[in-house]
Write a protein that holds these residues in place. Sequence first.
Motif, PDB file in Angstrom:
ATOM      1  N   GLU A 164      38.613   7.506   4.839  1.00  0.00           N
ATOM      2  CA  GLU A 164      37.393   7.996   5.342  1.00  0.00           C
ATOM      3  C   GLU A 164      37.938   9.482   5.492  1.00  0.00           C
ATOM      4  O   GLU A 164      37.086  10.173   4.942  1.00  0.00           O
ATOM      5  CB  GLU A 164      37.139   7.386   6.885  1.00  0.00           C
ATOM      6  CG  GLU A 164      36.671   5.874   6.722  1.00  0.00           C
ATOM      7  CD  GLU A 164      36.717   5.471   8.202  1.00  0.00           C
ATOM      8  OE1 GLU A 164      35.807   4.671   8.444  1.00  0.00           O
ATOM      9  OE2 GLU A 164      37.747   5.725   8.703  1.00  0.00           O
ATOM     10  N   VAL A 165      39.165   9.780   5.665  1.00  0.00           N
ATOM     11  CA  VAL A 165      39.675  11.289   5.899  1.00  0.00           C
ATOM     12  C   VAL A 165      39.761  11.832   4.465  1.00  0.00           C
ATOM     13  O   VAL A 165      39.142  12.722   4.264  1.00  0.00           O
ATOM     14  CB  VAL A 165      40.891  11.398   6.537  1.00  0.00           C
ATOM     15  CG1 VAL A 165      41.531  12.757   6.433  1.00  0.00           C
ATOM     16  CG2 VAL A 165      40.703  10.853   8.084  1.00  0.00           C
ATOM     17  N   GLY A 166      40.028  11.040   3.543  1.00  0.00           N
ATOM     18  CA  GLY A 166      40.038  11.399   2.070  1.00  0.00           C
ATOM     19  C   GLY A 166      38.323  11.997   1.763  1.00  0.00           C
ATOM     20  O   GLY A 166      38.244  12.723   1.035  1.00  0.00           O
ATOM     21  N   SER A 167      37.601  11.040   2.035  1.00  0.00           N
ATOM     22  CA  SER A 167      36.397  11.275   1.665  1.00  0.00           C
ATOM     23  C   SER A 167      35.641  12.738   2.297  1.00  0.00           C
ATOM     24  O   SER A 167      34.896  13.566   1.675  1.00  0.00           O
ATOM     25  CB  SER A 167      35.080  10.272   2.197  1.00  0.00           C
ATOM     26  OG  SER A 167      35.311   9.052   1.515  1.00  0.00           O
ATOM     27  N   ILE A 168      36.123  12.808   3.531  1.00  0.00           N
ATOM     28  CA  ILE A 168      35.796  14.093   4.327  1.00  0.00           C
ATOM     29  C   ILE A 168      36.466  15.518   3.535  1.00  0.00           C
ATOM     30  O   ILE A 168      35.654  16.348   3.376  1.00  0.00           O
ATOM     31  CB  ILE A 168      35.920  13.997   5.933  1.00  0.00           C
ATOM     32  CG1 ILE A 168      35.240  13.152   6.399  1.00  0.00           C
ATOM     33  CG2 ILE A 168      35.747  15.402   6.522  1.00  0.00           C
ATOM     34  CD1 ILE A 168      35.506  12.847   7.894  1.00  0.00           C
ATOM     35  N   PHE A 222      31.191  21.472   4.574  1.00  0.00           N
ATOM     36  CA  PHE A 222      30.662  20.851   5.828  1.00  0.00           C
ATOM     37  C   PHE A 222      30.978  21.864   6.775  1.00  0.00           C
ATOM     38  O   PHE A 222      29.920  22.090   7.504  1.00  0.00           O
ATOM     39  CB  PHE A 222      31.379  19.548   6.243  1.00  0.00           C
ATOM     40  CG  PHE A 222      31.496  18.500   5.226  1.00  0.00           C
ATOM     41  CD1 PHE A 222      30.302  18.473   4.393  1.00  0.00           C
ATOM     42  CD2 PHE A 222      32.392  17.342   5.393  1.00  0.00           C
ATOM     43  CE1 PHE A 222      30.021  17.295   3.440  1.00  0.00           C
ATOM     44  CE2 PHE A 222      31.985  16.428   4.676  1.00  0.00           C
ATOM     45  CZ  PHE A 222      30.966  16.132   3.938  1.00  0.00           C
ATOM     46  N   ARG A 223      31.985  22.650   6.807  1.00  0.00           N
ATOM     47  CA  ARG A 223      32.034  23.554   7.824  1.00  0.00           C
ATOM     48  C   ARG A 223      31.456  24.939   7.625  1.00  0.00           C
ATOM     49  O   ARG A 223      30.674  25.354   8.321  1.00  0.00           O
ATOM     50  CB  ARG A 223      33.683  24.078   7.576  1.00  0.00           C
ATOM     51  CG  ARG A 223      34.742  23.291   8.358  1.00  0.00           C
ATOM     52  CD  ARG A 223      36.025  23.767   7.907  1.00  0.00           C
ATOM     53  NE  ARG A 223      37.134  22.992   8.703  1.00  0.00           N
ATOM     54  CZ  ARG A 223      38.472  22.845   8.082  1.00  0.00           C
ATOM     55  NH1 ARG A 223      38.723  23.628   6.949  1.00  0.00           N
ATOM     56  NH2 ARG A 223      39.090  22.007   8.498  1.00  0.00           N
ATOM     57  N   GLU A 224      31.070  25.182   6.211  1.00  0.00           N
ATOM     58  CA  GLU A 224      30.114  26.450   6.047  1.00  0.00           C
ATOM     59  C   GLU A 224      28.642  25.997   6.249  1.00  0.00           C
ATOM     60  O   GLU A 224      27.822  26.735   6.749  1.00  0.00           O
ATOM     61  CB  GLU A 224      30.426  26.825   4.614  1.00  0.00           C
ATOM     62  CG  GLU A 224      31.775  27.383   4.190  1.00  0.00           C
ATOM     63  CD  GLU A 224      31.805  27.582   2.768  1.00  0.00           C
ATOM     64  OE1 GLU A 224      31.113  27.117   1.826  1.00  0.00           O
ATOM     65  OE2 GLU A 224      32.798  28.257   2.424  1.00  0.00           O
ATOM     66  N   ILE A 233      28.448  14.514   6.947  1.00  0.00           N
ATOM     67  CA  ILE A 233      29.568  13.278   6.994  1.00  0.00           C
ATOM     68  C   ILE A 233      29.029  12.002   6.924  1.00  0.00           C
ATOM     69  O   ILE A 233      29.481  11.295   5.782  1.00  0.00           O
ATOM     70  CB  ILE A 233      30.277  13.256   8.288  1.00  0.00           C
ATOM     71  CG1 ILE A 233      31.218  14.600   8.499  1.00  0.00           C
ATOM     72  CG2 ILE A 233      31.261  12.095   8.353  1.00  0.00           C
ATOM     73  CD1 ILE A 233      31.833  14.557   9.750  1.00  0.00           C
ATOM     74  N   CYS A 234      27.980  11.689   7.305  1.00  0.00           N
ATOM     75  CA  CYS A 234      27.359  10.473   7.236  1.00  0.00           C
ATOM     76  C   CYS A 234      26.610  10.381   5.786  1.00  0.00           C
ATOM     77  O   CYS A 234      26.828   9.290   4.934  1.00  0.00           O
ATOM     78  CB  CYS A 234      26.465  10.046   8.150  1.00  0.00           C
ATOM     79  SG  CYS A 234      26.814  10.023   9.864  1.00  0.00           S
TER      80      CYS A 234
END
Length: 342
Positions: A28-32, A43-45, A79-80
Amino acid sequence: MATLETKPLPIDGPSVTLTIRLIMQGKEVGSIIGKKGDNIKKFREESGAKINISDGSCPERIVTVTGPTDAIFKAFNLICKKFEENSPNSGSVPKPPITLRLIVPASQCGSLIGKGGSKIKEIREVTGASIQVASDMLPNSTERAVTISGTSEAITQCIYHICCVMMESPPKGATIPYRPKPAMPPVIFAGGQAYTIQGQYAIPHPDADPASCLQLTKLHQLALQHHPILPAHNMTTTGLTPQALAAMAASNHIGRPGTMQAQTQTHEMTIPNDLIGCIIGKGGAKINEIRQLSGATIKISNSEEGSKDRAVTITGVPEAISMAQYLINTSINQELAKTLKF
């Protein structure tokens, strides 16, 4: 499903900053994170939220999302959507629901459940998401896991309601945060000395007592039966070279006459395509090293069109499978750590 009310969050405004923490596994972390950190940067931007991921020394990772309420919702929506995009598409069969594990202080869980379960029932009905609050606290903490499942939209709406509760009912007293324990590296005994495996080396373990069988796993006990003699030239100042470790690992799977052999088992792991290269290595060097060190048979499926993952099948005795899993996860964590630097 009822329509989500669009009332503002209590004390809503740019000055209000919330922090939501989640427990995630490596895949899951790899996907994020994405390839070279592309996803997490995006995602941050786009959300304006701070998204941080704990280091890779643990099988479980903590993902922390911090920011104003609207930034948090944008981050969770992104993320979802990414998880939804990565879930297998079987034509007419609906996609499986997205599942997230939130970490919530135990003192706030009562408010989340509500009197007689009224609040949690309301959230389920309004959002269409499944929500479960664990009855036990997470190890060595005063926090509980709250598992939410559903579509991308349902999860985001569920996060909205959880934020409402957290802001209306702040935690009471001190909160001891949950911190995942690092993965325990395998320990092998050779010539009366204990070695812990760290990366490519076996480091002498100062605290292990060969006489204390209570501390030994099956792998240690099996190794003790053979007392492999390791040539001095295979030792380095930091530990054993991969070649020496391979000899040690091989010796662990040589059965003595009359001793009972462990039954061969098969285990399958799923690795994202973006990370499979770090398992295979240049010219297959890494996967061959893992096979040699673990004593397990490891097969990697071919890349299929439309699939974002590869199946890794590990066959061998339980100790060999555990060793192979540890070495594979170590390679993945090292690769993920590199991408986080971008």
